[in-house]
Design a protein around this motif. Structure first.
Motif, PDB file in Angstrom:
ATOM      1  N   VAL A   1       6.073 -21.419 -32.872  1.00 35.92           N
ATOM      2  CA  VAL A   1       5.796 -20.342 -31.923  1.00 35.92           C
ATOM      3  C   VAL A   1       5.006 -20.887 -30.743  1.00 35.92           C
ATOM      4  CG1 VAL A   1       4.770 -18.067 -31.568  1.00 35.92           C
ATOM      5  CG2 VAL A   1       5.723 -18.667 -33.813  1.00 35.92           C
ATOM      6  N   ALA A   2       5.576 -20.764 -29.543  1.00 38.40           N
ATOM      7  CA  ALA A   2       4.853 -21.073 -28.313  1.00 38.40           C
ATOM      8  C   ALA A   2       4.204 -19.784 -27.826  1.00 38.40           C
ATOM      9  CB  ALA A   2       5.811 -21.630 -27.264  1.00 38.40           C
ATOM     10  N   TRP A   3       2.881 -19.770 -27.695  1.00 44.19           N
ATOM     11  CA  TRP A   3       2.128 -18.562 -27.367  1.00 44.19           C
ATOM     12  C   TRP A   3       1.553 -18.681 -25.965  1.00 44.19           C
ATOM     13  CZ3 TRP A   3       1.159 -13.759 -29.101  1.00 44.19           C
ATOM     14  CH2 TRP A   3       0.022 -13.094 -28.624  1.00 44.19           C
ATOM     15  N   HIS A   4       1.699 -17.607 -25.165  1.00 45.85           N
ATOM     16  CA  HIS A   4       1.170 -17.591 -23.803  1.00 45.85           C
ATOM     17  C   HIS A   4       0.460 -16.266 -23.556  1.00 45.85           C
ATOM     18  CE1 HIS A   4       3.516 -21.186 -22.654  1.00 45.85           C
ATOM     19  NE2 HIS A   4       4.433 -20.683 -23.466  1.00 45.85           N
ATOM     20  N   GLU A   5      -0.756 -16.347 -23.017  1.00 42.67           N
ATOM     21  CA  GLU A   5      -1.521 -15.154 -22.652  1.00 42.67           C
ATOM     22  C   GLU A   5      -1.678 -15.098 -21.133  1.00 42.67           C
ATOM     23  OE1 GLU A   5      -5.294 -14.874 -24.635  1.00 42.67           O
ATOM     24  OE2 GLU A   5      -4.442 -15.315 -26.610  1.00 42.67           O
ATOM     25  N   TYR A   6      -1.649 -13.871 -20.604  1.00 44.07           N
ATOM     26  CA  TYR A   6      -1.784 -13.679 -19.164  1.00 44.07           C
ATOM     27  C   TYR A   6      -2.779 -12.549 -18.893  1.00 44.07           C
ATOM     28  CZ  TYR A   6       2.488 -16.438 -19.150  1.00 44.07           C
ATOM     29  OH  TYR A   6       3.405 -17.433 -19.353  1.00 44.07           O
ATOM     30  N   PRO A   7      -3.526 -12.623 -17.792  1.00 42.08           N
ATOM     31  CA  PRO A   7      -4.473 -11.560 -17.456  1.00 42.08           C
ATOM     32  C   PRO A   7      -3.746 -10.344 -16.877  1.00 42.08           C
ATOM     33  CG  PRO A   7      -4.512 -13.248 -15.761  1.00 42.08           C
ATOM     34  CD  PRO A   7      -3.594 -13.749 -16.846  1.00 42.08           C
ATOM     35  N   MET A   8      -3.122  -9.566 -17.755  1.00 41.65           N
ATOM     36  CA  MET A   8      -2.323  -8.417 -17.330  1.00 41.65           C
ATOM     37  C   MET A   8      -2.348  -7.364 -18.429  1.00 41.65           C
ATOM     38  SD  MET A   8       1.562  -9.909 -17.881  1.00 41.65           S
ATOM     39  CE  MET A   8       2.141 -10.297 -19.537  1.00 41.65           C
ATOM     40  N   GLN A   9      -1.738  -6.213 -18.136  1.00 38.85           N
ATOM     41  CA  GLN A   9      -1.640  -5.142 -19.123  1.00 38.85           C
ATOM     42  C   GLN A   9      -0.257  -5.207 -19.796  1.00 38.85           C
ATOM     43  OE1 GLN A   9      -3.089  -1.326 -17.712  1.00 38.85           O
ATOM     44  NE2 GLN A   9      -4.914  -2.241 -16.825  1.00 38.85           N
ATOM     45  N   HIS A  10       0.360  -4.053 -20.040  1.00 41.75           N
ATOM     46  CA  HIS A  10       1.653  -4.012 -20.740  1.00 41.75           C
ATOM     47  C   HIS A  10       2.760  -4.164 -19.717  1.00 41.75           C
ATOM     48  CE1 HIS A  10       3.827  -3.289 -24.429  1.00 41.75           C
ATOM     49  NE2 HIS A  10       4.539  -2.318 -23.881  1.00 41.75           N
ATOM     50  N   GLN A  11       3.048  -5.406 -19.342  1.00 42.28           N
ATOM     51  CA  GLN A  11       3.937  -5.663 -18.223  1.00 42.28           C
ATOM     52  C   GLN A  11       4.368  -7.119 -18.265  1.00 42.28           C
ATOM     53  OE1 GLN A  11       0.026  -5.198 -15.900  1.00 42.28           O
ATOM     54  NE2 GLN A  11       1.389  -6.143 -14.391  1.00 42.28           N
ATOM     55  N   VAL A  12       5.081  -7.551 -17.232  1.00 43.80           N
ATOM     56  CA  VAL A  12       5.357  -8.963 -17.038  1.00 43.80           C
ATOM     57  C   VAL A  12       4.766  -9.374 -15.695  1.00 43.80           C
ATOM     58  CG1 VAL A  12       7.440  -8.999 -18.453  1.00 43.80           C
ATOM     59  CG2 VAL A  12       7.627  -8.485 -16.018  1.00 43.80           C
ATOM     60  N   CYS A  13       4.561 -10.680 -15.516  1.00 45.89           N
ATOM     61  CA  CYS A  13       3.988 -11.170 -14.270  1.00 45.89           C
ATOM     62  C   CYS A  13       4.757 -12.418 -13.833  1.00 45.89           C
ATOM     63  CB  CYS A  13       2.502 -11.477 -14.427  1.00 45.89           C
ATOM     64  SG  CYS A  13       2.126 -12.780 -15.628  1.00 45.89           S
ATOM     65  N   LEU A  14       4.569 -12.827 -12.592  1.00 38.89           N
ATOM     66  CA  LEU A  14       5.338 -13.935 -12.039  1.00 38.89           C
ATOM     67  C   LEU A  14       5.136 -15.253 -12.791  1.00 38.89           C
ATOM     68  CD1 LEU A  14       5.102 -13.208  -8.197  1.00 38.89           C
ATOM     69  CD2 LEU A  14       7.087 -12.943  -9.692  1.00 38.89           C
ATOM     70  N   PRO A  15       3.908 -15.638 -13.139  1.00 34.09           N
ATOM     71  CA  PRO A  15       3.763 -16.881 -13.918  1.00 34.09           C
ATOM     72  C   PRO A  15       4.484 -16.814 -15.259  1.00 34.09           C
ATOM     73  CG  PRO A  15       1.658 -16.233 -12.969  1.00 34.09           C
ATOM     74  CD  PRO A  15       2.591 -15.088 -12.751  1.00 34.09           C
ATOM     75  N   GLN A  16       4.491 -15.647 -15.870  1.00 32.65           N
ATOM     76  CA  GLN A  16       5.200 -15.467 -17.145  1.00 32.65           C
ATOM     77  C   GLN A  16       6.710 -15.616 -16.944  1.00 32.65           C
ATOM     78  OE1 GLN A  16       4.905 -11.488 -18.564  1.00 32.65           O
ATOM     79  NE2 GLN A  16       5.760 -11.930 -20.576  1.00 32.65           N
ATOM     80  N   ILE A  17       7.237 -15.015 -15.900  1.00 33.59           N
ATOM     81  CA  ILE A  17       8.672 -15.124 -15.618  1.00 33.59           C
ATOM     82  C   ILE A  17       9.052 -16.581 -15.396  1.00 33.59           C
ATOM     83  CG2 ILE A  17      10.490 -14.536 -13.966  1.00 33.59           C
ATOM     84  CD1 ILE A  17       8.997 -11.840 -13.550  1.00 33.59           C
ATOM     85  N   ALA A  18       8.199 -17.326 -14.682  1.00 35.89           N
ATOM     86  CA  ALA A  18       8.470 -18.746 -14.463  1.00 35.89           C
ATOM     87  C   ALA A  18       8.486 -19.504 -15.784  1.00 35.89           C
ATOM     88  CB  ALA A  18       7.424 -19.341 -13.518  1.00 35.89           C
ATOM     89  N   GLU A  19       7.563 -19.166 -16.688  1.00 38.91           N
ATOM     90  CA  GLU A  19       7.484 -19.856 -17.980  1.00 38.91           C
ATOM     91  C   GLU A  19       8.699 -19.552 -18.850  1.00 38.91           C
ATOM     92  OE1 GLU A  19       6.585 -22.347 -20.754  1.00 38.91           O
ATOM     93  OE2 GLU A  19       5.322 -22.175 -18.968  1.00 38.91           O
ATOM     94  N   ILE A  20       9.092 -18.283 -18.915  1.00 36.84           N
ATOM     95  CA  ILE A  20      10.248 -17.975 -19.756  1.00 36.84           C
ATOM     96  C   ILE A  20      11.534 -18.522 -19.133  1.00 36.84           C
ATOM     97  CG2 ILE A  20       9.150 -15.991 -20.839  1.00 36.84           C
ATOM     98  CD1 ILE A  20      10.728 -14.145 -19.077  1.00 36.84           C
ATOM     99  N   GLY A  21      11.552 -18.659 -17.803  1.00 38.87           N
ATOM    100  CA  GLY A  21      12.695 -19.301 -17.161  1.00 38.87           C
ATOM    101  C   GLY A  21      12.814 -20.757 -17.585  1.00 38.87           C
ATOM    102  N   ARG A  22      11.673 -21.475 -17.613  1.00 40.12           N
ATOM    103  CA  ARG A  22      11.688 -22.870 -18.068  1.00 40.12           C
ATOM    104  C   ARG A  22      12.148 -22.963 -19.519  1.00 40.12           C
ATOM    105  NH1 ARG A  22       7.071 -23.117 -14.627  1.00 40.12           N
ATOM    106  NH2 ARG A  22       5.675 -22.451 -16.306  1.00 40.12           N
ATOM    107  N   TRP A  23      11.648 -22.024 -20.339  1.00 40.34           N
ATOM    108  CA  TRP A  23      12.003 -22.026 -21.755  1.00 40.34           C
ATOM    109  C   TRP A  23      13.501 -21.759 -21.949  1.00 40.34           C
ATOM    110  CZ3 TRP A  23      13.760 -18.240 -25.204  1.00 40.34           C
ATOM    111  CH2 TRP A  23      13.619 -18.525 -26.571  1.00 40.34           C
ATOM    112  N   LEU A  24      14.038 -20.799 -21.205  1.00 42.53           N
ATOM    113  CA  LEU A  24      15.474 -20.492 -21.312  1.00 42.53           C
ATOM    114  C   LEU A  24      16.326 -21.670 -20.848  1.00 42.53           C
ATOM    115  CD1 LEU A  24      15.712 -16.782 -20.107  1.00 42.53           C
ATOM    116  CD2 LEU A  24      16.358 -17.654 -22.365  1.00 42.53           C
ATOM    117  N   ARG A  25      15.924 -22.306 -19.764  1.00 41.75           N
ATOM    118  CA  ARG A  25      16.689 -23.462 -19.282  1.00 41.75           C
ATOM    119  C   ARG A  25      16.747 -24.552 -20.345  1.00 41.75           C
ATOM    120  NH1 ARG A  25      13.742 -22.375 -14.602  1.00 41.75           N
ATOM    121  NH2 ARG A  25      12.407 -24.204 -14.869  1.00 41.75           N
ATOM    122  N   ALA A  26      15.614 -24.805 -21.006  1.00 41.87           N
ATOM    123  CA  ALA A  26      15.577 -25.845 -22.039  1.00 41.87           C
ATOM    124  C   ALA A  26      16.432 -25.470 -23.238  1.00 41.87           C
ATOM    125  CB  ALA A  26      14.127 -26.077 -22.479  1.00 41.87           C
TER     126      ALA A  26
END
Length: 221
Positions: free
Chosen positions: A191-216
């Motif tokens: 499990v790769a775990w990522h925390e972001y300073p946000m509420q119940h939502q998505v944010c741009l750094p998170q989208i970039a991270e999941i994009g990298r993960w999907l590409r791999a």
């Protein structure tokens, strides 16, 4: 078969992402994010965004809305709607089977979801009989965790899982997400775990991270 919104790649689809929305939303919710994932132009990924069935939701005074399962109280991990969770997981199994019929094998499929949708992605993914490319679980938790040991599929013991959560989430507390992460890791999952300073939502750094993960996982880049 669930009604779905689909985004086809420019070339023939060689991989698929089945992406489940959260409570009260619909399949359109994450469609705009596809263009923000930084995927190569020739990615060959079909995105499938199913609509959850409309059902009464106890926590919302029984109001009918799109939901993968019922939420029976403020503590969302208590009094879990096992019947609803399993019924939705069966619907996702049908979508995976349809991708196989369209030429995309399980090991080229990612199950993804946000909140309730992420809970179903986790539940169905670790139980799926054939190895998947990955599971993406955003702002969510592992439902029916107590049944994991008996029901987990050997084929997905090594599946790559990415979980992301907001540190200020008032809907799915981050402590619940962390407990789910710990439960999965203790069971031997990657499990790769990522925390972001946000509420119940998505944010741009998170989208970039999941994009990298999907590409791999799906494009090898």
């Amino acid at each position: 078969m669930l009604d779905c919104i689909e985004i086809e790649p420019r070339s023939e689809a060689t991989a698929s992402v089945i992406w489940l929305h959260g409570l009260g939303a619909d399949g359109n919710d994450f469609v705009p994010i596809v263009e923000e994932l930084g995927l190569p132009a020739d990615h060959g990924i079909r995105f499938v965004f199913p609509n959850a069935p409309v059902r009464p939701v106890t926590i919302n005074n029984g109001m009918p809305m799109r939901a993968w399962y019922d939420i029976k109280g403020m503590a969302i991990a208590d009094k879990q709607d096992a019947e609803g969770i399993r019924a939705s997981a069966a619907e996702i199994e049908a979508l995976i089977a349809r991708e196989a019929e369209r030429g995309v094998a399980a090991d080229h499929i990612v199950l993804a979801g946000f909140s309730q949708g992420g809970a179903i992605a986790l539940h169905a993914g670790v139980r799926h009989a054939d190895a998947l490319a990955g599971i993406m679980a955003l702002s969510t938790y592992l439902p029916l965790a107590e049944t994991l040991a008996d029901e987990a599929s050997d084929a997905n013991r090594g599946v790559s899982i990415i979980m992301a959560h907001g540190s200020e989430d008032p809907v799915v507390p981050i402590t619940l997400g962390q407990a789910s992460r710990d439960h999965l890791q203790q069971a031997g999952y990657d499990v790769a775990w990522h925390e972001y300073p946000m509420q119940h939502q998505v944010c741009l750094p998170q989208i970039a991270e999941i994009g990298r993960w999907l590409r791999a996982r799906l494009t090898g880049s």
